[in-house]
Design a protein around this motif. Structure first.
Motif, short mmCIF file in Angstrom:
data_model
loop_
_atom_site.label_atom_id
_atom_site.label_comp_id
_atom_site.label_asym_id
_atom_site.label_seq_id
_atom_site.Cartn_x
_atom_site.Cartn_y
_atom_site.Cartn_z
N THR A 15 0.83 -1.18 -0.05
CA THR A 15 -0.03 -0.04 0.09
C THR A 15 0.96 1.22 0.01
N SER A 16 2.19 1.13 0.35
CA SER A 16 3.03 2.40 0.65
C SER A 16 2.34 3.49 1.50
N SER A 17 1.58 3.04 2.37
CA SER A 17 0.79 4.01 3.28
C SER A 17 0.45 3.42 4.82
N ARG A 20 -3.29 3.45 5.35
CA ARG A 20 -4.21 2.20 4.71
C ARG A 20 -3.71 1.04 5.09
N MET A 53 6.75 10.35 1.20
CA MET A 53 5.61 10.42 1.18
C MET A 53 5.24 9.99 -0.36
N PRO A 54 4.50 8.97 -0.63
CA PRO A 54 4.27 7.58 0.28
C PRO A 54 5.48 6.90 0.65
#
Length: 313
Positions: A15-17, A20, A53-54
């Motif tokens: 997800t790179s988050s 999430r 970010m991400p």
């Protein structure tokens, strides 16, 4: 090392988050971040660059990702090989304890009366929202039967899981009419209303803690209702146990109406408020994996939907 740390890391890589990934893993973001830190501490390497970010994997993270993915596959393959296989056709339910007592038996009977016979198995209530959801997410259960309320969100990917609202219930504040306050018998009825009107009056209350569904729901309720002083006299995540304590006069307790109906009709428990704003309207919701499962799972899901279509308006 815990397998969930590896699963967290793989989800974060996908997800790179952090936010999430935490949602997909059914945990708060701070708890998720702590688990990633624990994995990095155990490995002695930084896996995630937190300056971008991400979020991006560090070189060590990119090297470790296929190792983590293979370890997860190996672990679950070994578990399936070693665990005793459950009886063919046995449908596995994770469920909140109260629902196994008040709702599940009659509902299964109604499903069978609709023309289908089902063999079922109940996984014990694990005492928390996340723990019970894990049984479904990790494929230890075919269904998760739970109470639901808009203020207690379930972090499930709607693309992977489907739900049906199969019934409704209410959480209501009840108290013994013989409760004793400050050494003097006091009528318990409308005790909350008196506590709101008399700020110095502290009333005994039974608590579900902060990890159970009811505990989370009630914490939200108290934030938006008039304040009153509460004194916790007993804590238990199981509402049947809470009800027995309430009958003895231990304090006010919010209980599912379906569970407490007999005690209310017998007069052993009475409403602690005339204000319906202290009640919580609940759904009884059935969750499942959206992807097609075995024939019996699909049949039960279809029959549950048919019951709703033919239910009285």
């Amino acid at each position: 090392m815990e397998i969930k740390w590896l699963e967290d890391f793989v989800t974060l890589a996908d997800t790179s988050s952090f936010s999430r990934a935490a949602e997909f893993r059914n945990v708060t973001q701070p708890a998720f971040s702590r688990r990633i830190k624990q994995l990095e501490s155990w490995l002695g390497a930084t896996l995630i660059s937190r300056a971008t970010m991400p979020a991006e994997l560090t070189p060590a993270g990119r090297n470790f990702l296929p190792v983590a993915q293979e370890a997860i596959r190996t672990f679950y393959a070994a578990r399936e090989t070693l665990r005793p296989s459950h009886e063919p056709g046995l449908i596995r339910f994770a469920a909140l304890h109260t629902l196994t007592v008040t709702f599940f038996p009659g509902w299964v009977k109604a499903l069978e009366d609709a023309g289908s016979a089902f063999s079922t198995s109940l996984i014990p209530d694990r005492g928390g929202i996340e723990a019970n959801l894990d049984a479904l997410v990790n494929d230890e259960a075919d269904f998760f039967l739970t109470y639901a309320h808009p203020e207690v969100p379930f972090h499930l990917d709607r693309g992977q899981f489907a739900s049906l609202t199969v019934a409704h219930d209410r959480l209501i504040p009840l108290v013994s009419p013989e409760i004793v306050l400050s050494g003097n018998p006091q009528p318990g009825r409308n005790l909350i209303d008196r506590a709101v009107a008399q700020p110095r009056l502290a009333i005994p209350c039974l608590s579900y803690g902060f990890n159970s569904f009811f505990g989370v729901a009630l914490s939200r309720l108290w934030l938006r209702r008039p304040p009153f002083r509460r004194r916790t006299t007993h804590e238990n995540t199981i509402s049947a146990g809470q009800m027995n304590m309430a009958v003895t006069g231990a304090g006010v307790c919010w209980l599912p109406e379906s569970l407490a109906r007999d005690e209310m009709e017998a007069g052993r428990l009475v409403p602690a408020s005339v204000d319906d704003g202290w009640n919580l309207d609940l759904e009884i919701r059935l969750y499942r994996h959206a992807a097609s499962r075995n024939r019996k799972v699909e049949e039960l899901w279809h029959t549950a939907g048919q019951l709703l279509e033919h239910a009285p308006a």
